[in-house]
Design a protein around this motif. Structure first.
Motif, PDB file in Angstrom:
ATOM      1  N   PHE A 198       0.830  -1.207   0.000  1.00  0.00           N
ATOM      2  CA  PHE A 198       0.000   0.000   0.000  1.00  0.00           C
ATOM      3  C   PHE A 198       0.866   1.259   0.000  1.00  0.00           C
ATOM      4  O   PHE A 198       0.630   2.185  -0.791  1.00  0.00           O
ATOM      5  N   LEU A 199       1.893   1.303   0.850  1.00  0.00           N
ATOM      6  CA  LEU A 199       2.753   2.478   0.931  1.00  0.00           C
ATOM      7  C   LEU A 199       3.528   2.690  -0.372  1.00  0.00           C
ATOM      8  O   LEU A 199       3.668   3.824  -0.851  1.00  0.00           O
ATOM      9  N   LEU A 200       4.009   1.592  -0.961  1.00  0.00           N
ATOM     10  CA  LEU A 200       4.754   1.701  -2.212  1.00  0.00           C
ATOM     11  C   LEU A 200       3.851   2.123  -3.367  1.00  0.00           C
ATOM     12  O   LEU A 200       4.271   2.884  -4.245  1.00  0.00           O
ATOM     13  N   LEU A 201       2.607   1.642  -3.353  1.00  0.00           N
ATOM     14  CA  LEU A 201       1.674   2.046  -4.402  1.00  0.00           C
ATOM     15  C   LEU A 201       1.366   3.538  -4.317  1.00  0.00           C
ATOM     16  O   LEU A 201       1.218   4.212  -5.340  1.00  0.00           O
ATOM     17  N   VAL A 202       1.278   4.052  -3.098  1.00  0.00           N
ATOM     18  CA  VAL A 202       1.075   5.492  -2.922  1.00  0.00           C
ATOM     19  C   VAL A 202       2.266   6.258  -3.506  1.00  0.00           C
ATOM     20  O   VAL A 202       2.098   7.281  -4.183  1.00  0.00           O
ATOM     21  N   LEU A 203       3.479   5.739  -3.251  1.00  0.00           N
ATOM     22  CA  LEU A 203       4.691   6.372  -3.766  1.00  0.00           C
ATOM     23  C   LEU A 203       4.696   6.374  -5.297  1.00  0.00           C
ATOM     24  O   LEU A 203       4.984   7.404  -5.928  1.00  0.00           O
ATOM     25  N   VAL A 204       4.369   5.236  -5.901  1.00  0.00           N
ATOM     26  CA  VAL A 204       4.352   5.139  -7.364  1.00  0.00           C
ATOM     27  C   VAL A 204       3.259   6.034  -7.945  1.00  0.00           C
ATOM     28  O   VAL A 204       3.446   6.678  -8.979  1.00  0.00           O
ATOM     29  N   PHE A 205       2.101   6.079  -7.277  1.00  0.00           N
ATOM     30  CA  PHE A 205       1.009   6.935  -7.745  1.00  0.00           C
ATOM     31  C   PHE A 205       1.438   8.402  -7.742  1.00  0.00           C
ATOM     32  O   PHE A 205       1.157   9.140  -8.699  1.00  0.00           O
ATOM     33  N   CYS A 206       2.140   8.811  -6.695  1.00  0.00           N
ATOM     34  CA  CYS A 206       2.620  10.199  -6.627  1.00  0.00           C
ATOM     35  C   CYS A 206       3.610  10.468  -7.756  1.00  0.00           C
ATOM     36  O   CYS A 206       3.594  11.550  -8.357  1.00  0.00           O
ATOM     37  N   PHE A 207       4.471   9.494  -8.046  1.00  0.00           N
ATOM     38  CA  PHE A 207       5.412   9.661  -9.146  1.00  0.00           C
ATOM     39  C   PHE A 207       4.665   9.828 -10.468  1.00  0.00           C
ATOM     40  O   PHE A 207       5.042  10.660 -11.305  1.00  0.00           O
ATOM     41  N   CYS A 208       3.626   9.026 -10.680  1.00  0.00           N
ATOM     42  CA  CYS A 208       2.865   9.103 -11.928  1.00  0.00           C
ATOM     43  C   CYS A 208       2.250  10.482 -12.116  1.00  0.00           C
ATOM     44  O   CYS A 208       2.315  11.058 -13.210  1.00  0.00           O
ATOM     45  N   ILE A 209       1.657  11.007 -11.047  1.00  0.00           N
ATOM     46  CA  ILE A 209       1.058  12.342 -11.120  1.00  0.00           C
ATOM     47  C   ILE A 209       2.143  13.379 -11.409  1.00  0.00           C
ATOM     48  O   ILE A 209       1.971  14.262 -12.269  1.00  0.00           O
ATOM     49  N   PHE A 210       3.267  13.256 -10.706  1.00  0.00           N
ATOM     50  CA  PHE A 210       4.381  14.186 -10.907  1.00  0.00           C
ATOM     51  C   PHE A 210       4.891  14.128 -12.339  1.00  0.00           C
ATOM     52  O   PHE A 210       5.121  15.157 -12.978  1.00  0.00           O
ATOM     53  N   ALA A 211       5.055  12.892 -12.870  1.00  0.00           N
ATOM     54  CA  ALA A 211       5.564  12.716 -14.235  1.00  0.00           C
ATOM     55  C   ALA A 211       4.622  13.339 -15.257  1.00  0.00           C
ATOM     56  O   ALA A 211       5.063  13.990 -16.211  1.00  0.00           O
ATOM     57  N   LEU A 212       3.317  13.153 -15.076  1.00  0.00           N
ATOM     58  CA  LEU A 212       2.350  13.709 -16.017  1.00  0.00           C
ATOM     59  C   LEU A 212       2.322  15.233 -15.957  1.00  0.00           C
ATOM     60  O   LEU A 212       2.159  15.904 -16.977  1.00  0.00           O
ATOM     61  N   VAL A 213       2.509  15.767 -14.754  1.00  0.00           N
ATOM     62  CA  VAL A 213       2.463  17.226 -14.594  1.00  0.00           C
ATOM     63  C   VAL A 213       3.674  17.883 -15.246  1.00  0.00           C
ATOM     64  O   VAL A 213       3.546  18.835 -16.026  1.00  0.00           O
ATOM     65  N   ILE A 214       4.882  17.370 -14.948  1.00  0.00           N
ATOM     66  CA  ILE A 214       6.089  18.039 -15.442  1.00  0.00           C
ATOM     67  C   ILE A 214       6.327  17.784 -16.931  1.00  0.00           C
ATOM     68  O   ILE A 214       7.095  18.514 -17.565  1.00  0.00           O
ATOM     69  N   THR A 215       5.705  16.739 -17.488  1.00  0.00           N
ATOM     70  CA  THR A 215       5.868  16.481 -18.923  1.00  0.00           C
ATOM     71  C   THR A 215       4.686  16.980 -19.736  1.00  0.00           C
ATOM     72  O   THR A 215       4.583  16.694 -20.928  1.00  0.00           O
ATOM     73  N   ASN A 216       3.809  17.731 -19.088  1.00  0.00           N
ATOM     74  CA  ASN A 216       2.628  18.225 -19.798  1.00  0.00           C
ATOM     75  C   ASN A 216       2.988  19.309 -20.807  1.00  0.00           C
ATOM     76  O   ASN A 216       2.359  19.437 -21.859  1.00  0.00           O
ATOM     77  N   LYS A 217       4.029  20.076 -20.474  1.00  0.00           N
ATOM     78  CA  LYS A 217       4.461  21.158 -21.361  1.00  0.00           C
ATOM     79  C   LYS A 217       5.570  20.679 -22.281  1.00  0.00           C
ATOM     80  O   LYS A 217       6.287  19.743 -21.979  1.00  0.00           O
ATOM     81  N   GLY A 218       5.697  21.339 -23.418  1.00  0.00           N
ATOM     82  CA  GLY A 218       6.808  21.070 -24.316  1.00  0.00           C
ATOM     83  C   GLY A 218       6.409  20.224 -25.511  1.00  0.00           C
ATOM     84  O   GLY A 218       5.837  19.150 -25.361  1.00  0.00           O
ATOM     85  N   ALA A 219       6.713  20.711 -26.689  1.00  0.00           N
ATOM     86  CA  ALA A 219       6.447  19.973 -27.926  1.00  0.00           C
ATOM     87  C   ALA A 219       7.299  20.571 -29.031  1.00  0.00           C
ATOM     88  O   ALA A 219       7.610  21.761 -29.022  1.00  0.00           O
ATOM     89  N   GLY A 220       7.683  19.737 -29.967  1.00  0.00           N
ATOM     90  CA  GLY A 220       8.493  20.218 -31.076  1.00  0.00           C
ATOM     91  C   GLY A 220       7.713  21.190 -31.955  1.00  0.00           C
ATOM     92  O   GLY A 220       6.512  21.026 -32.173  1.00  0.00           O
ATOM     93  N   GLN A 221       8.409  22.198 -32.453  1.00  0.00           N
ATOM     94  CA  GLN A 221       7.789  23.200 -33.313  1.00  0.00           C
ATOM     95  C   GLN A 221       8.045  22.865 -34.780  1.00  0.00           C
ATOM     96  O   GLN A 221       9.176  22.549 -35.178  1.00  0.00           O
ATOM     97  N   VAL A 222       7.006  22.899 -35.580  1.00  0.00           N
ATOM     98  CA  VAL A 222       7.143  22.634 -37.003  1.00  0.00           C
ATOM     99  C   VAL A 222       7.918  23.779 -37.656  1.00  0.00           C
ATOM    100  O   VAL A 222       7.640  24.956 -37.413  1.00  0.00           O
ATOM    101  N   VAL A 223       8.898  23.425 -38.473  1.00  0.00           N
ATOM    102  CA  VAL A 223       9.696  24.417 -39.186  1.00  0.00           C
ATOM    103  C   VAL A 223       9.229  24.448 -40.637  1.00  0.00           C
ATOM    104  O   VAL A 223       9.149  23.399 -41.292  1.00  0.00           O
ATOM    105  N   SER A 224       8.934  25.621 -41.125  1.00  0.00           N
ATOM    106  CA  SER A 224       8.421  25.761 -42.488  1.00  0.00           C
ATOM    107  C   SER A 224       9.409  25.182 -43.506  1.00  0.00           C
ATOM    108  O   SER A 224      10.610  25.488 -43.487  1.00  0.00           O
TER     109      SER A 224
END
Length: 267
Positions: A80-106
């Protein structure tokens, strides 16, 4: 009722075995595939935590099968404690990787990434002097620009080529620099007194051991790859969390039933 409980436990053991083998195989893949063994180890996801969860999972099944309440309770609490830890990591990973994307160059078949488009946390980690040196050395060691250096592409062919984020950011100068194409990794700079708005234009060097490995665009390319794999990891971890929660609920139910059906030892 006792026979039914034994059947349920048997089914749970069989399911545990199949899923355990599947998850272990995926975890081995996650920890050994080249994208995770290459140049973003400073951002490793907690694969080792999931291995430990699986060990505790086995202990839980053992506690149910051999009717060891102490082992069952301790391993369940740890899970249970480890699952809470992994769940927090998942939320953190999704939040910090939400921004950023390659820009198309003409007029280009590739995209270009900008470091400022990513989260501040990722920017600080990849810009840290120690991490930056490690990533740059790793990129050179893995020869990420090797195929381009020996491609003999014409200018038109190169502009149409689909480059990976790392190749786009580390193996060529940014398009905004306006350098003249010689070959995929050799570009002619304008006059020496030209002022560039992008610092990467000054950082670029035609030396095969320099190129744009120290550019901001190269760091952004590493983060672009990291973003993809961390999202894949997060989805996989969410699946494991959901399965283990459901499975542990079934195990707890079976454990209670076996406890109820055990013969009393009272005189």
């Amino acid at each position: 009722m006792s026979r039914l409980s034994n059947i349920v436990i048997g089914i749970l053991k069989f399911i545990a075995f199949l899923v355990f083998i599947t998850i272990v195989a995926v975890l081995i893949w996650l920890s050994t595939t080249s994208p995770r063994n290459s140049c973003d180890q400073i951002f490793d996801s907690p694969v080792f935590v999931l291995f430990f969860i699986l060990m505790m999972w086995i202990a839980t099944v053992y506690g149910v099968y051999f009717r060891e309440p102490c082992i069952f309770c301790v391993s369940s609490l740890v899970i249970f404690l480890l699952l809470v830890l992994v769940f927090c990591f998942c939320i953190f990973a999704l939040v910090i990787t939400n921004k950023g994307a390659g820009q198309v160059v003409s007029g280009r078949g590739y995209k270009e990434c900008r470091l400022r488009d990513y989260s501040n946390w990722l920017q600080k980690r990849v810009s840290d002097t120690k991490n930056c040196r490690r990533i740059s050395s790793c990129l050179k060691y893995n020869k990420v620009c090797h195929t381009l250096q020996h491609s003999n592409l014409t200018q038109a062919q190169f502009y149409e080529k689909k480059l990976s984020p790392i190749q786009s950011g580390c193996c060529k100068p940014p398009t905004s620099c306006g350098f003249t194409y010689v070959n995929a990794t050799v570009w002619q700079k304008p006059a020496a007194n030209t002022t560039f708005s992008d610092a990467d234009c000054n950082t670029w060097d035609n030396d095969k051991n320099t190129l744009c490995y120290n550019c901001q665009s190269c760091k952004a390319g590493v983060l672009a790859k990291l973003k993809r794999y961390w999202k894949m990891d997060a989805i996989f971890y969410f699946f494991i969390i959901g399965f283990l929660v459901m499975y542990c609920s079934m195990v707890c139910s079976a454990f209670r039933n076996t406890e109820k059906t055990m013969p009393s030892t009272d005189a």
